[in-house]
Design a protein around this motif. Structure first.
Motif, PDB file in Angstrom:
ATOM      1  N   GLY B 194      -7.311 -12.634 -58.785  1.00 42.67           N
ATOM      2  CA  GLY B 194      -8.436 -14.530 -58.848  1.00 42.67           C
ATOM      3  C   GLY B 194      -7.346 -15.170 -58.670  1.00 42.67           C
ATOM      4  N   LEU B 195      -6.078 -14.713 -59.678  1.00 39.14           N
ATOM      5  CA  LEU B 195      -5.568 -15.728 -60.154  1.00 39.14           C
ATOM      6  C   LEU B 195      -4.416 -15.973 -59.059  1.00 39.14           C
ATOM      7  CD1 LEU B 195      -5.659 -14.819 -64.146  1.00 39.14           C
ATOM      8  CD2 LEU B 195      -6.090 -16.847 -62.682  1.00 39.14           C
ATOM      9  N   VAL B 196      -3.731 -14.686 -58.828  1.00 43.45           N
ATOM     10  CA  VAL B 196      -2.716 -14.774 -57.026  1.00 43.45           C
ATOM     11  C   VAL B 196      -3.523 -15.722 -56.590  1.00 43.45           C
ATOM     12  CG1 VAL B 196      -1.715 -13.717 -55.706  1.00 43.45           C
ATOM     13  CG2 VAL B 196      -1.585 -13.016 -57.983  1.00 43.45           C
ATOM     14  N   ARG B 197      -4.998 -15.849 -56.086  1.00 38.33           N
ATOM     15  CA  ARG B 197      -5.730 -16.433 -55.196  1.00 38.33           C
ATOM     16  C   ARG B 197      -5.671 -18.196 -55.155  1.00 38.33           C
ATOM     17  NH1 ARG B 197     -10.232 -13.206 -52.428  1.00 38.33           N
ATOM     18  NH2 ARG B 197      -8.198 -13.103 -51.120  1.00 38.33           N
ATOM     19  N   GLU B 198      -6.021 -18.068 -56.076  1.00 36.42           N
ATOM     20  CA  GLU B 198      -6.334 -19.898 -57.125  1.00 36.42           C
ATOM     21  C   GLU B 198      -5.381 -20.195 -57.366  1.00 36.42           C
ATOM     22  OE1 GLU B 198      -8.498 -20.676 -60.610  1.00 36.42           O
ATOM     23  OE2 GLU B 198     -10.017 -18.501 -59.572  1.00 36.42           O
ATOM     24  N   MET B 199      -4.643 -19.836 -57.622  1.00 32.78           N
ATOM     25  CA  MET B 199      -2.946 -20.782 -57.873  1.00 32.78           C
ATOM     26  C   MET B 199      -2.013 -20.692 -57.158  1.00 32.78           C
ATOM     27  SD  MET B 199      -3.361 -19.575 -62.073  1.00 32.78           S
ATOM     28  CE  MET B 199      -1.598 -20.856 -62.663  1.00 32.78           C
ATOM     29  N   GLY B 200      -1.872 -19.620 -55.983  1.00 28.50           N
ATOM     30  CA  GLY B 200      -1.477 -19.295 -55.068  1.00 28.50           C
ATOM     31  C   GLY B 200       0.008 -18.396 -55.651  1.00 28.50           C
ATOM     32  N   LEU B 201      -0.102 -18.055 -56.361  1.00 26.07           N
ATOM     33  CA  LEU B 201       0.968 -17.157 -56.764  1.00 26.07           C
ATOM     34  C   LEU B 201       1.692 -16.100 -55.744  1.00 26.07           C
ATOM     35  CD1 LEU B 201      -0.643 -15.877 -60.638  1.00 26.07           C
ATOM     36  CD2 LEU B 201       1.448 -18.145 -60.045  1.00 26.07           C
ATOM     37  N   SER B 202       3.457 -15.968 -56.072  1.00 30.43           N
ATOM     38  CA  SER B 202       3.510 -15.197 -56.196  1.00 30.43           C
ATOM     39  C   SER B 202       4.006 -14.162 -57.107  1.00 30.43           C
ATOM     40  CB  SER B 202       4.925 -15.001 -55.577  1.00 30.43           C
ATOM     41  OG  SER B 202       4.780 -16.125 -54.573  1.00 30.43           O
ATOM     42  N   ALA B 203       3.653 -12.191 -56.854  1.00 30.28           N
ATOM     43  CA  ALA B 203       3.374 -11.534 -57.563  1.00 30.28           C
ATOM     44  C   ALA B 203       4.857 -10.301 -57.377  1.00 30.28           C
ATOM     45  CB  ALA B 203       2.621 -11.129 -58.395  1.00 30.28           C
ATOM     46  N   ILE B 204       5.114  -9.666 -58.235  1.00 25.47           N
ATOM     47  CA  ILE B 204       6.301  -8.637 -58.028  1.00 25.47           C
ATOM     48  C   ILE B 204       5.530  -8.096 -59.331  1.00 25.47           C
ATOM     49  CG2 ILE B 204       8.713  -7.536 -58.064  1.00 25.47           C
ATOM     50  CD1 ILE B 204       9.621 -10.053 -57.961  1.00 25.47           C
ATOM     51  N   ILE B 205       5.071  -6.265 -58.632  1.00 25.29           N
ATOM     52  CA  ILE B 205       4.281  -5.869 -59.776  1.00 25.29           C
ATOM     53  C   ILE B 205       5.025  -4.106 -59.621  1.00 25.29           C
ATOM     54  CG2 ILE B 205       1.682  -4.523 -60.472  1.00 25.29           C
ATOM     55  CD1 ILE B 205       0.692  -7.029 -58.849  1.00 25.29           C
ATOM     56  N   VAL B 206       5.357  -4.227 -60.659  1.00 21.33           N
ATOM     57  CA  VAL B 206       6.342  -2.771 -60.791  1.00 21.33           C
ATOM     58  C   VAL B 206       4.701  -1.506 -61.836  1.00 21.33           C
ATOM     59  CG1 VAL B 206       7.639  -0.985 -62.638  1.00 21.33           C
ATOM     60  CG2 VAL B 206       7.919  -3.119 -61.120  1.00 21.33           C
ATOM     61  N   THR B 207       4.652  -0.455 -60.837  1.00 14.55           N
ATOM     62  CA  THR B 207       3.460   0.125 -61.251  1.00 14.55           C
ATOM     63  C   THR B 207       3.834   1.912 -60.917  1.00 14.55           C
ATOM     64  OG1 THR B 207       1.011   0.645 -61.383  1.00 14.55           O
ATOM     65  CG2 THR B 207       1.923  -0.217 -59.282  1.00 14.55           C
ATOM     66  N   HIS B 208       3.244   2.811 -61.284  1.00 13.72           N
ATOM     67  CA  HIS B 208       2.792   4.301 -60.824  1.00 13.72           C
ATOM     68  C   HIS B 208       1.351   4.180 -60.159  1.00 13.72           C
ATOM     69  CE1 HIS B 208       2.401   5.705 -65.558  1.00 13.72           C
ATOM     70  NE2 HIS B 208       1.365   5.671 -64.971  1.00 13.72           N
ATOM     71  N   ASP B 209       0.681   2.941 -60.329  1.00 16.57           N
ATOM     72  CA  ASP B 209      -0.315   3.464 -60.175  1.00 16.57           C
ATOM     73  C   ASP B 209      -0.698   3.281 -59.003  1.00 16.57           C
ATOM     74  OD1 ASP B 209      -3.201   3.408 -59.690  1.00 16.57           O
ATOM     75  OD2 ASP B 209      -3.644   2.936 -61.749  1.00 16.57           O
ATOM     76  N   LEU B 210      -1.302   3.823 -57.831  1.00 19.05           N
ATOM     77  CA  LEU B 210      -0.853   3.669 -56.312  1.00 19.05           C
ATOM     78  C   LEU B 210      -2.230   3.082 -55.978  1.00 19.05           C
ATOM     79  CD1 LEU B 210       0.275   6.787 -54.379  1.00 19.05           C
ATOM     80  CD2 LEU B 210       1.727   4.920 -55.263  1.00 19.05           C
ATOM     81  N   ALA B 211      -3.839   3.120 -57.419  1.00 20.46           N
ATOM     82  CA  ALA B 211      -4.960   2.487 -56.535  1.00 20.46           C
ATOM     83  C   ALA B 211      -4.378   1.056 -57.188  1.00 20.46           C
ATOM     84  CB  ALA B 211      -5.621   3.079 -57.867  1.00 20.46           C
ATOM     85  N   VAL B 212      -3.580   0.782 -58.122  1.00 22.99           N
ATOM     86  CA  VAL B 212      -3.481  -0.680 -58.271  1.00 22.99           C
ATOM     87  C   VAL B 212      -3.194  -0.904 -57.213  1.00 22.99           C
ATOM     88  CG1 VAL B 212      -2.493  -2.093 -59.564  1.00 22.99           C
ATOM     89  CG2 VAL B 212      -3.968  -0.574 -60.804  1.00 22.99           C
ATOM     90  N   VAL B 213      -2.002  -0.638 -56.749  1.00 21.55           N
ATOM     91  CA  VAL B 213      -1.514  -1.559 -55.628  1.00 21.55           C
ATOM     92  C   VAL B 213      -1.985  -1.844 -54.496  1.00 21.55           C
ATOM     93  CG1 VAL B 213       1.129  -1.053 -56.519  1.00 21.55           C
ATOM     94  CG2 VAL B 213       0.327   0.191 -54.938  1.00 21.55           C
ATOM     95  N   ARG B 214      -2.506  -0.996 -53.624  1.00 19.96           N
ATOM     96  CA  ARG B 214      -3.597  -0.658 -53.450  1.00 19.96           C
ATOM     97  C   ARG B 214      -4.551  -1.672 -53.021  1.00 19.96           C
ATOM     98  NH1 ARG B 214      -4.939   2.481 -48.028  1.00 19.96           N
ATOM     99  NH2 ARG B 214      -5.226   4.274 -48.964  1.00 19.96           N
ATOM    100  N   LEU B 215      -4.694  -2.428 -54.255  1.00 25.24           N
ATOM    101  CA  LEU B 215      -6.079  -3.119 -54.602  1.00 25.24           C
ATOM    102  C   LEU B 215      -5.383  -4.599 -54.441  1.00 25.24           C
ATOM    103  CD1 LEU B 215      -8.940  -1.495 -56.771  1.00 25.24           C
ATOM    104  CD2 LEU B 215      -8.983  -2.564 -53.849  1.00 25.24           C
ATOM    105  N   LEU B 216      -3.907  -4.521 -55.227  1.00 24.02           N
ATOM    106  CA  LEU B 216      -3.501  -5.424 -55.001  1.00 24.02           C
ATOM    107  C   LEU B 216      -2.437  -6.531 -54.615  1.00 24.02           C
ATOM    108  CD1 LEU B 216      -3.114  -5.958 -58.755  1.00 24.02           C
ATOM    109  CD2 LEU B 216      -4.050  -7.683 -58.016  1.00 24.02           C
TER     110      LEU B 216
END
Lengths: 226, 256
Positions: B194-216
């Motif tokens: 929601g925040l990414v969309r509302e604020m038009g943020l760009s983000a770099i997310i490091v994770t090993h959780d593939l489900a998290v990246v699929r959604l974000l």
């Protein structure tokens, strides 16, 4: 609207002895605005594979897919995201959502992502949910706990909330009762009347006959196995 | 549209070992990039290089600043870079403790970042802090509590509020949902999306959780042994992985 020419694809399974599995050989398909084309062929013939290639989930080794002039094969991810937002819709068999997000927001999401005001988007989401007989008491709940048929209708509402010029439907009526199936078919008719080019997979012959202008047997695109 | 961040040939060596090598990519406004890979693949090293916590041995990192266009952050003075990390950038640590001041109240944690960019009016700072706490679903009656009295999930949400209060344009996240239980993860994912969309943020997310990246994440970068082995549209990399390592990674996920 959808132009597919000489499209070929194979998978290489690197961890299983680099097995090469050819799945599509020189597929050709043209779909005009307002036309609905049904894909047929036995399970495993490549219907869903072709859909995923068009949607950009699968890479293609050869050929071309153009949606309203935009080339998909070899496209930059950014261009595919842009295309999906504005021009290319996809109703898959499975609902994939962030858990705990209310149904209304799930349905309104495609409109929010192209900058439609939240109240307008939510209003349209509620209209579609009403049309598709999703009980109002479910709207504020996450669809992850819904029944199969309800999830599918949420997925359909989400896919039809924006008037995409091109739409892919993967068994949109599979787990629906007669009444809801008729509603979904009328949504498809309405999209066609609006000039949407549709490619669909319908196992239900009755549904296929009603909305498809013609069918294509994808078996003819299957690579020859030697 | 111009990229917000243009990264070219970033390499970082730890003695003779490779931290990360020859990493290049562009990040556009509003875009979310996921970086996946197993532990030791160099994803955190890369993130820390990008955020200015580590100095890479090679390469350049251009950032589109508000005032003077594209600037190489590696050529900036320490004070300029610090200003950037207080205003346009945010860094969400895996462990909230690393990103919070544990001895300062929740409201203070959020307000501190506002003061760092020059806000001085106590009433306004407090009001803004309470507003942000409510956006991350922390009740206003907890504003004077210290984060030590918060659960792990609340601490993580507090860290996000502290980071986003100044309206950054680029957010670095290191395993933002790691170590949280799944119900809390879901809430956090929804919040972030929601925040990414509302604020038009760009983000770099490091994770090993593939489900998290699929959604974000819109796009995905797969790392192994310090190198980027595959990049592409998130759906495509997960549904039709091309590199042997990505195929292994995707096929190793347990289905729920």
């Amino acid at each position: 609207m959808i132009h597919i020419t000489n499209l070929s694809k194979h998978f290489i399974l690197h961890n299983q002895g680099s097995t090469v599995i050819p799945v599509m050989n020189k597929a050709n398909l043209f779909v005009a605005p307002g036309e609905c084309v049904g894909l047929t062929g036995a399970s495993g013939a490549g219907k869903s594979t072709l859909m995923r290639m068009i949607y950009g989930n699968y890479l293609c080794q050869e050929g071309s897919i153009r949606i309203d002039g935009t080339e998909i094969v070899g496209a930059n991810p950014r261009d595919i995201i842009e295309l999906r937002r504005h021009k290319l819709g996809y109703v898959s068999q499975f609902l994939r959502v962030v858990p705990r997000v209310p149904t209304t927001s799930v349905v309104a999401d495609p409109l929010l992502s192209i900058g439609v005001a939240p109240d307008v988007a939510n209003e349209k989401a509620k209209e579609l949910l009403t049309l598709l007989n999703i009980s109002e008491r479910l709207w504020s709940l996450s669809p992850t706990t819904f029944s199969g048929g309800e999830q599918q209708r949420v997925n359909i509402a989400r896919g039809f909330i924006h008037d995409y010029p091109a739409l892919l439907l993967d068994e949109p009526t599979a787990s629906l009762d007669a009444k809801n199936r008729a509603i979904v078919l009328s949504l498809i008719e309405r999209a066609k009347a609006n000039g949407t080019a549709i490619i669909g997979i319908f196992h239900d012959e009755h549904a296929r006959d009603q909305v498809c202008d013609r069918t294509i047997d994808v078996t003819q695109f299957a690579p020859k196995v030697n | 549209m111009k990229p917000l961040l243009a990264v070219e040939g970033i390499s970082k060596f730890y003695g003779r070992r490779i931290g990360c090598a020859s990493v290049s990519f562009d990040l556009y406004p509003g875009e979310v990039l996921g970086i996946v890979g197993e532990s030791g693949s160099g994803k955190s090293t890369l993130l820390n290089c990008l955020a200015g916590h580590l100095t890479p041995d090679l390469g350049q990192i251009m950032f589109h600043t508000r005032t003077s266009g594209m600037q190489d952050i590696l050529q900036m003075s320490e004070s300029e870079r610090r200003m950037l990390s207080r205003t346009d950038w945010a860094f969400v640590h895996q462990h909230a403790r690393d990103g919070l001041r544990m001895s300062v109240s929740a409201g203070g944690n959020v307000g501190e970042r506002l003061m760092a960019v020059g806000e001085r009016h106590y009433g306004q700072i407090r009001e803004k802090a309470i507003d942000w706490l409510s956006r991350v679903e922390i009740a206003s009656d907890r504003v004077d509590d210290r984060p030590t009295a918060f659960s792990g999930g609340m601490q993580q949400r507090l860290q996000i509020a502290r980071n986003l209060v100044t309206g950054p344009r680029l957010v670095f996240m290191d395993e933002p949902t790691g170590g949280l239980d799944v119900s809390v993860q879901a809430r956090l994912l929804d919040l972030l999306r929601g925040l990414v969309r509302e604020m038009g943020l760009s983000a770099i997310i490091v994770t090993h959780d593939l489900a998290v990246v699929r959604l974000l994440a819109d796009r995905l970068m797969v790392m192994k042994d310090g190198y980027v082995v595959e990049t592409g549209l998130t759906d495509q990399v997960l549904d039709d992985p091309q590199h042997a390592y990505t195929q292994l990674l995707v096929s190793s996920v347990l289905q729920v």
